[in-house]
Scaffold this motif. Structure first.
Motif, PDB file in Angstrom:
ATOM      1  N   ALA A  35       6.437  -5.649 -10.832  1.00  0.00           N
ATOM      2  CA  ALA A  35       6.495  -6.257  -9.496  1.00  0.00           C
ATOM      3  C   ALA A  35       7.372  -5.397  -8.602  1.00  0.00           C
ATOM      4  O   ALA A  35       8.202  -4.621  -9.074  1.00  0.00           O
ATOM      5  N   ALA A  36       7.179  -5.551  -7.303  1.00  0.00           N
ATOM      6  CA  ALA A  36       7.967  -4.783  -6.348  1.00  0.00           C
ATOM      7  C   ALA A  36       8.015  -5.517  -5.016  1.00  0.00           C
ATOM      8  O   ALA A  36       7.134  -6.306  -4.698  1.00  0.00           O
ATOM      9  N   GLU A  76       1.918   2.435  -2.614  1.00  0.00           N
ATOM     10  CA  GLU A  76       1.180   2.941  -1.439  1.00  0.00           C
ATOM     11  C   GLU A  76      -0.164   2.243  -1.283  1.00  0.00           C
ATOM     12  O   GLU A  76      -0.602   1.981  -0.160  1.00  0.00           O
ATOM     13  N   SER A  77      -0.798   1.933  -2.383  1.00  0.00           N
ATOM     14  CA  SER A  77      -2.077   1.227  -2.333  1.00  0.00           C
ATOM     15  C   SER A  77      -1.906  -0.166  -1.734  1.00  0.00           C
ATOM     16  O   SER A  77      -2.713  -0.603  -0.902  1.00  0.00           O
ATOM     17  N   GLN A  78      -0.846  -0.862  -2.132  1.00  0.00           N
ATOM     18  CA  GLN A  78      -0.578  -2.205  -1.591  1.00  0.00           C
ATOM     19  C   GLN A  78      -0.217  -2.135  -0.110  1.00  0.00           C
ATOM     20  O   GLN A  78      -0.642  -2.981   0.682  1.00  0.00           O
ATOM     21  N   VAL A 112       2.437  -3.890  -9.927  1.00  0.00           N
ATOM     22  CA  VAL A 112       2.838  -2.576  -9.415  1.00  0.00           C
ATOM     23  C   VAL A 112       3.546  -1.824 -10.529  1.00  0.00           C
ATOM     24  O   VAL A 112       4.556  -2.278 -11.062  1.00  0.00           O
ATOM     25  N   ARG A 113       3.015  -0.658 -10.880  1.00  0.00           N
ATOM     26  CA  ARG A 113       3.611   0.128 -11.961  1.00  0.00           C
ATOM     27  C   ARG A 113       4.020   1.532 -11.529  1.00  0.00           C
ATOM     28  O   ARG A 113       4.694   2.229 -12.251  1.00  0.00           O
ATOM     29  N   SER A 114       3.572   1.970 -10.343  1.00  0.00           N
ATOM     30  CA  SER A 114       3.862   3.345  -9.925  1.00  0.00           C
ATOM     31  C   SER A 114       3.983   3.412  -8.404  1.00  0.00           C
ATOM     32  O   SER A 114       3.653   2.462  -7.692  1.00  0.00           O
TER      33      SER A 114
END
Length: 196
Positions: free
Chosen positions: A99-100, A153-155, A146-148
């Protein structure tokens, strides 16, 4: 009463009509009933809310693009299903999904667009707006899966696509041009001393 007064009143009513209709639809959604009684009570509640509480007038662009409004709703419904399936899969998969908190600086200085963007991103399972900085037009999203840095950036790009969809549906012509021309974030324009 001057001849311009009725035109001004009609103009104000016309600009606020989408908000008024939205209040009636929201009332019907809250009750889960699309009946004549729900519509009439929603109408009464909308009249009450708009006359008694005297909220500041939401400045609408006066432009509604039906096609892009339909696109917004269809893409939203598809994203809702996709998000639900993704979150369900993440709960069944062993290990932490990651998570982020992601900072998303918006490009358009408009309350309605910011609200549409925030609501769309919050209602899709897997993300939630935890803070909205109205002054600088920045949303902070809590996102799972979210892992990277690429996922971050995709989110962020996904939230900005929701902003673009909202602008195409209800934004002003100037806002549409800003999105089309790839305008920088509002906070960057402020930092450079430019117009919001």
């Amino acid at each position: 009463m001057s001849p311009a007064a009725p035109r001004t009143l009609l103009s104000r009513v016309w600009r606020q009509l989408p908000f008024f209709v939205w209040l009636v639809v929201l009332w019907m959604l809250l009750w889960g009933q699309f009946t004549v009684l729900a519509a009439v009570t929603g109408l009464v509640i909308a009249l009450f809310v708009t006359t008694v509480f005297r909220l500041p007038t939401a400045e609408l662009s006066g432009r509604v693009n039906i096609w892009f409004g339909v696109v917004f709703v269809v893409v939203f419904l598809a994203s809702l299903v996709r998000g639900a399936v993704t979150v369900a899969w993440q709960t069944l998969t062993p290990g932490q999904p990651g998570a982020a908190i992601i900072r998303v600086p918006l490009r358009i200085d408009d309350d309605l667009v910011m609200t549409h963007t925030a609501v769309a991103t919050s209602l899709i399972p897997g993300s939630l707006v935890v803070e909205a900085d109205r002054e600088n037009r920045v949303l902070y999203l809590h996102v799972i899966g979210v892992r990277s840095a690429a996922d971050v950036e995709s989110q962020r790009a996904s939230a900005l696509r929701w902003e673009a969809r909202a602008v195409r549906a209800v934004g002003s012509r100037e806002d549409v041009a800003l999105i089309r021309d790839g305008a920088p974030a509002v906070e960057d324009r402020i930092a450079q001393g430019g117009a919001r």
